[in-house]
Motif scaffolding. Structure first.
Motif, PDB file in Angstrom:
ATOM      1  N   ASP A 244     -37.736  39.551  18.207  1.00  0.00           N
ATOM      2  CA  ASP A 244     -38.647  38.375  18.728  1.00  0.00           C
ATOM      3  C   ASP A 244     -38.309  37.233  17.397  1.00  0.00           C
ATOM      4  O   ASP A 244     -38.005  37.349  16.406  1.00  0.00           O
ATOM      5  CB  ASP A 244     -40.329  38.648  18.241  1.00  0.00           C
ATOM      6  CG  ASP A 244     -41.128  37.541  18.229  1.00  0.00           C
ATOM      7  OD1 ASP A 244     -40.825  36.745  18.816  1.00  0.00           O
ATOM      8  OD2 ASP A 244     -42.490  37.814  18.019  1.00  0.00           O
TER       9      ASP A 244
ATOM     10  N   TYR B 238     -36.043  45.545  15.195  1.00  0.00           N
ATOM     11  CA  TYR B 238     -36.770  46.491  16.211  1.00  0.00           C
ATOM     12  C   TYR B 238     -37.065  45.503  17.712  1.00  0.00           C
ATOM     13  O   TYR B 238     -36.840  46.265  18.505  1.00  0.00           O
ATOM     14  CB  TYR B 238     -37.973  47.004  15.657  1.00  0.00           C
ATOM     15  CG  TYR B 238     -38.841  47.792  16.621  1.00  0.00           C
ATOM     16  CD1 TYR B 238     -38.286  48.966  16.840  1.00  0.00           C
ATOM     17  CD2 TYR B 238     -39.844  47.228  17.170  1.00  0.00           C
ATOM     18  CE1 TYR B 238     -38.803  49.998  17.483  1.00  0.00           C
ATOM     19  CE2 TYR B 238     -40.419  48.155  18.140  1.00  0.00           C
ATOM     20  CZ  TYR B 238     -40.199  49.380  18.239  1.00  0.00           C
ATOM     21  OH  TYR B 238     -40.787  50.285  19.086  1.00  0.00           O
ATOM     22  N   ASP B 239     -37.689  44.343  17.409  1.00  0.00           N
ATOM     23  CA  ASP B 239     -37.948  43.732  18.824  1.00  0.00           C
ATOM     24  C   ASP B 239     -37.401  42.695  19.186  1.00  0.00           C
ATOM     25  O   ASP B 239     -37.265  42.276  20.245  1.00  0.00           O
ATOM     26  CB  ASP B 239     -39.428  43.388  18.404  1.00  0.00           C
ATOM     27  CG  ASP B 239     -40.277  43.098  19.592  1.00  0.00           C
ATOM     28  OD1 ASP B 239     -40.124  43.553  20.619  1.00  0.00           O
ATOM     29  OD2 ASP B 239     -41.076  41.867  19.584  1.00  0.00           O
TER      30      ASP B 239
END
Length: 115
Positions: free
Chosen positions: A27, A24-25
């Motif tokens: 990171d 999703y991110d």
């Protein structure tokens, strides 16, 4: 309560959820956490002698062989699409692992009820 099963399920779920977070991110710390959690889950599955232990170990190894290269590719600066594709593979393996854990729990519950 079977604490080895609790810890194994916990680390599988942590790997699953942090992999989703990475997809999703994007990171990198989520990917590092996912690899770490999955490696711990794999180690915990090594000594298991349950009904579906071989299948559970194979799903964990499949997730390892997707997440570790994803982390290496990320660190090498390889295309992010390849990294995320590998992370998706690890995610699918972890989802399958959760399904197997649920099936094994149902099987064990039925066996306990027959006794």
């Amino acid at each position: 309560m079977d604490w080895s099963k609790v810890w194994t399920s916990f680390f599988v779920m942590m790997s699953l959820t942090t992999t989703v977070g990475f997809i999703y991110d994007g990171d990198p710390y989520a990917l590092i956490a996912s690899v770490t959690f999955n490696l711990i889950a794999t180690l915990l599955k090594l000594g298991s002698k349950k009904t579906l232990s071989a299948e559970l170990l194979s799903t964990s190894l499949a997730a390892d062989l997707h997440l570790i290269p994803a982390l290496i590719f990320y660190e090498m600066g390889t295309r992010m699409s390849l990294v995320k594709a590998m992370a998706w593979g690890g995610l699918v393996a972890n989802i399958f692992s959760v399904v197997l854990i649920i099936i094994e729990t149902v099987i064990e519950t039925r066996e306990d009820n027959w006794l």
